[in-house]
Each structure stands twice: as structure tokens, then as C-alpha cells.
Design a protein around this motif. Structure first.
Motif, PDB file in Angstrom:
ATOM      1  N   LEU A  56     -26.859 -18.628  26.743  1.00 34.00           N
ATOM      2  CA  LEU A  56     -26.723 -19.947  27.375  1.00 34.00           C
ATOM      3  C   LEU A  56     -26.471 -21.040  26.349  1.00 34.00           C
ATOM      4  N   THR A  57     -27.014 -20.872  25.151  1.00 38.10           N
ATOM      5  CA  THR A  57     -26.844 -21.860  24.093  1.00 38.10           C
ATOM      6  C   THR A  57     -25.475 -21.761  23.438  1.00 38.10           C
ATOM      7  N   LYS A  58     -24.977 -20.539  23.244  1.00 37.72           N
ATOM      8  CA  LYS A  58     -23.770 -20.323  22.441  1.00 37.72           C
ATOM      9  C   LYS A  58     -22.472 -20.159  23.227  1.00 37.72           C
ATOM     10  N   VAL A  59     -22.533 -19.695  24.468  1.00 37.79           N
ATOM     11  CA  VAL A  59     -21.318 -19.328  25.199  1.00 37.79           C
ATOM     12  C   VAL A  59     -20.842 -20.487  26.076  1.00 37.79           C
ATOM     13  N   GLY A  60     -19.545 -20.746  25.996  1.00 44.16           N
ATOM     14  CA  GLY A  60     -18.904 -21.766  26.831  1.00 44.16           C
ATOM     15  C   GLY A  60     -17.537 -21.270  27.253  1.00 44.16           C
ATOM     16  N   LEU A  61     -16.699 -22.172  27.733  1.00 41.35           N
ATOM     17  CA  LEU A  61     -15.352 -21.798  28.164  1.00 41.35           C
ATOM     18  C   LEU A  61     -14.354 -22.015  27.032  1.00 41.35           C
ATOM     19  N   CYS A  62     -13.405 -21.101  26.925  1.00 42.53           N
ATOM     20  CA  CYS A  62     -12.305 -21.229  25.969  1.00 42.53           C
ATOM     21  C   CYS A  62     -11.537 -22.510  26.304  1.00 42.53           C
ATOM     22  N   GLY A  63     -11.178 -23.260  25.286  1.00 40.78           N
ATOM     23  CA  GLY A  63     -10.469 -24.513  25.473  1.00 40.78           C
ATOM     24  C   GLY A  63      -9.056 -24.351  26.001  1.00 40.78           C
ATOM     25  N   GLN A  64      -8.537 -23.132  25.993  1.00 41.40           N
ATOM     26  CA  GLN A  64      -7.167 -22.917  26.458  1.00 41.40           C
ATOM     27  C   GLN A  64      -7.112 -22.117  27.760  1.00 41.40           C
ATOM     28  N   CYS A  65      -7.830 -20.994  27.824  1.00 38.10           N
ATOM     29  CA  CYS A  65      -7.693 -20.123  28.997  1.00 38.10           C
ATOM     30  C   CYS A  65      -8.878 -20.156  29.947  1.00 38.10           C
ATOM     31  N   ARG A  66     -10.011 -20.753  29.543  1.00 32.16           N
ATOM     32  CA  ARG A  66     -11.182 -20.914  30.384  1.00 32.16           C
ATOM     33  C   ARG A  66     -11.989 -19.635  30.595  1.00 32.16           C
ATOM     34  N   THR A  67     -11.830 -18.627  29.706  1.00 32.52           N
ATOM     35  CA  THR A  67     -12.712 -17.474  29.788  1.00 32.52           C
ATOM     36  C   THR A  67     -13.966 -17.779  28.986  1.00 32.52           C
ATOM     37  N   LEU A  68     -14.943 -16.908  29.057  1.00 27.17           N
ATOM     38  CA  LEU A  68     -16.180 -17.118  28.308  1.00 27.17           C
ATOM     39  C   LEU A  68     -15.997 -16.728  26.848  1.00 27.17           C
ATOM     40  N   THR A  69     -16.511 -17.579  25.952  1.00 24.44           N
ATOM     41  CA  THR A  69     -16.389 -17.307  24.526  1.00 24.44           C
ATOM     42  C   THR A  69     -17.452 -18.087  23.757  1.00 24.44           C
ATOM     43  N   GLU A  70     -17.717 -17.647  22.548  1.00 21.18           N
ATOM     44  CA  GLU A  70     -18.638 -18.376  21.672  1.00 21.18           C
ATOM     45  C   GLU A  70     -17.884 -19.347  20.763  1.00 21.18           C
ATOM     46  N   SER A  71     -16.561 -19.277  20.755  1.00 18.42           N
ATOM     47  CA  SER A  71     -15.731 -20.118  19.887  1.00 18.42           C
ATOM     48  C   SER A  71     -14.971 -21.147  20.719  1.00 18.42           C
ATOM     49  N   THR A  72     -14.271 -22.031  20.037  1.00 15.96           N
ATOM     50  CA  THR A  72     -13.431 -23.003  20.734  1.00 15.96           C
ATOM     51  C   THR A  72     -12.329 -22.292  21.500  1.00 15.96           C
ATOM     52  N   LEU A  73     -11.728 -21.264  20.856  1.00 13.64           N
ATOM     53  CA  LEU A  73     -10.715 -20.419  21.500  1.00 13.64           C
ATOM     54  C   LEU A  73     -11.222 -18.986  21.544  1.00 13.64           C
ATOM     55  N   CYS A  74     -10.928 -18.288  22.632  1.00  9.90           N
ATOM     56  CA  CYS A  74     -11.326 -16.880  22.751  1.00  9.90           C
ATOM     57  C   CYS A  74     -10.462 -16.019  21.828  1.00  9.90           C
ATOM     58  N   GLU A  75     -10.790 -14.736  21.727  1.00 11.94           N
ATOM     59  CA  GLU A  75     -10.051 -13.843  20.833  1.00 11.94           C
ATOM     60  C   GLU A  75      -8.587 -13.692  21.241  1.00 11.94           C
ATOM     61  N   HIS A  76      -8.283 -13.756  22.544  1.00 10.31           N
ATOM     62  CA  HIS A  76      -6.886 -13.633  22.984  1.00 10.31           C
ATOM     63  C   HIS A  76      -6.080 -14.867  22.588  1.00 10.31           C
ATOM     64  N   LEU A 124     -34.650  -9.594  26.703  1.00  9.76           N
ATOM     65  CA  LEU A 124     -33.809 -10.136  27.770  1.00  9.76           C
ATOM     66  C   LEU A 124     -33.890 -11.666  27.792  1.00  9.76           C
ATOM     67  N   SER A 125     -35.084 -12.184  27.684  1.00  8.55           N
ATOM     68  CA  SER A 125     -35.281 -13.635  27.676  1.00  8.55           C
ATOM     69  C   SER A 125     -34.579 -14.285  26.492  1.00  8.55           C
ATOM     70  N   GLU A 126     -34.731 -13.703  25.307  1.00  3.56           N
ATOM     71  CA  GLU A 126     -34.107 -14.263  24.106  1.00  3.56           C
ATOM     72  C   GLU A 126     -32.588 -14.155  24.172  1.00  3.56           C
ATOM     73  N   ALA A 127     -32.077 -12.999  24.659  1.00  3.32           N
ATOM     74  CA  ALA A 127     -30.624 -12.821  24.754  1.00  3.32           C
ATOM     75  C   ALA A 127     -30.015 -13.796  25.765  1.00  3.32           C
ATOM     76  N   LEU A 128     -30.696 -14.004  26.874  1.00  6.13           N
ATOM     77  CA  LEU A 128     -30.212 -14.941  27.883  1.00  6.13           C
ATOM     78  C   LEU A 128     -30.211 -16.370  27.339  1.00  6.13           C
ATOM     79  N   HIS A 129     -31.271 -16.743  26.666  1.00 10.54           N
ATOM     80  CA  HIS A 129     -31.348 -18.092  26.067  1.00 10.54           C
ATOM     81  C   HIS A 129     -30.255 -18.274  25.016  1.00 10.54           C
ATOM     82  N   ASP A 130     -30.058 -17.261  24.180  1.00 10.13           N
ATOM     83  CA  ASP A 130     -29.036 -17.303  23.131  1.00 10.13           C
ATOM     84  C   ASP A 130     -27.636 -17.456  23.748  1.00 10.13           C
TER      85      ASP A 130
END
Length: 198
Positions: free
Chosen positions: A51-71, A43-49
Motif C-alpha cells: 500500500l505504501t509503495k505501489v501506485g499506477l504507472c504514469g503512462q499505462c495505469r497498471t500497478l507498479t512501484e516505479s513512475t513507469l512500469c517495466e513495459h 501478511l500484514s507487513e506485506a500488505l502495508h508495504d
């Protein structure tokens, strides 16, 4: 019995989760420390991971690990339809329960002047730019049916109207005062299919 600093700190940290009060947080803490330390470590490692990798999509503002989400990155999605939701949980709920093939815009909240949440906090400047430039023909309002959700829907409807964009609202098969992420899939699907002009 008074807990030590680290135990007390973990109990307090777990209380940030929705629906988790002091007793539940204490039960979770004691379970993780006493019975399942491997799960606690994962749980600790997954939460840290996350927090490090997930941000907001540059277009729609959903959570994603990429610049743009899958949609947003999918060229097959209908770019003329833009569905407005309050949170990423509602993107998941609509995607799971309906055949919607358009794009989303996630407000990550709703207008609430008393709480200091205005248009800027919801990214409405970015939304206005999309309405101006991205060929949106229909704005689908899927905000919750709370007082703040309805006020937000009216604000967005006025914004779309200024740009000559058709505005629809998902049908009210959703109970008034309800939250979309907790509605069963069938009800959500019928409400979404039965949306009407707003």
C-alpha cells in the motif's frame, strides 16, 4: 458464538477479497490467529508495504512501484501497438500467455453509466492524448466480453477511428461473459493471435 471486536473487525476486513464470504473470512481469521501468527504478521507487513509503495504507472495505469512500469520503461517494446485491458491482472495474463511486444493501457474498469463509471473514471482523456501524440498505429481491444466490456470496446473503437488508427479486437476464443484473467493460457494465446479488425 459472537466474536470480540478485533476478531469481528478482521473477519469483516477479509470479506473485501473477491470470492470470500463470511464463513471463509471467519476460517481465514481463525487460522491466522490460532495456528499461524507468523504468517499473519508477514501478511500484514506485506500488505502495508504494498500500500505504501505501489501506485499506477504514469503512462499505462497498471500497478507498479516505479513512475513507469517495466513495459512502458522498456525501449524495446513496440510503441505502435497499444493493447487496452480492463485490469492489471489482464496485463499479467497476456504477457504470460502471448508473445505480444507492444504497450498496454489499463482502464481499471469498464464503462458503466449506472455505476457512475464514465470516460473520466477510466482515464480516457489520457488515452486520447496518447492516440494523438504517441505514434500509435494499432489499438488492440482486449476488454472482456461482458455487456459493459463490449460497450467500452465500441466507445474506444470510435475514439481510435477519429484519429485514423487501426482498431483490432482479440478473437473470440474467449467465452462470452468470461473474464480474461481466468482463461487458460492456450485459449488466451490463440484468441490474441487471431485478433481481427473491429
Amino acid at each position: 458464538m459472537r466474536q470480540s471486536g478485533a476478531i469481528s473487525e478482521l473477519i469483516d476486513a477479509l470479506r473485501c477479497l473477491p470470492g470470500v464470504g463470511p464463513k471463509t473470512a471467519q476460517r481465514m481469521t481463525l487460522h491466522l490467529l490460532q495456528r499461524d501468527r507468523d504468517a499473519a504478521r508477514r501478511l500484514s507487513e506485506a500488505l502495508h508495504d504494498a500500500l505504501t509503495k505501489v501506485g499506477l504507472c504514469g503512462q499505462c495505469r497498471t500497478l507498479t512501484e516505479s513512475t513507469l512500469c517495466e513495459h512502458c520503461a522498456n525501449p524495446a517494446r513496440d510503441r505502435s501497438q497499444l493493447c487496452i485491458v480492463e485490469s492489471p491482472a489482464e496485463v499479467y495474463a497476456i504477457s504470460r500467455a502471448t508473445a505480444y511486444k507492444g504497450l498496454f493501457f489499463v482502464l481499471n474498469g469498464r464503462l458503466s453509466p449506472l455505476d457512475g463509471i464514465g470516460p473520466a473514471e477510466l482515464g480516457l482523456g489520457a488515452l486520447e492524448k496518447r492516440l494523438k501524440e504517441d505514434g500509435v498505429a494499432e489499438l488492440i481491444l482486449a476488454t472482456n466480453t461482458t455487456v459493459e466490456g463490449e460497450a467500452t470496446a465500441h466507445y474506444l473503437s470510435d475514439m481510435a477511428r477519429r484519429h485514423g488508427i487501426r482498431t483490432t479486437r482479440i478473437a473470440h476464443g474467449i467465452p462470452f461473459g468470461g473474464e480474461l484473467e481466468y482463461v487458460d493460457g492456450t485459449t488466451l494465446s490463440h484468441a490474441f493471435d487471431g485478433r481481427k479488425d473491429f
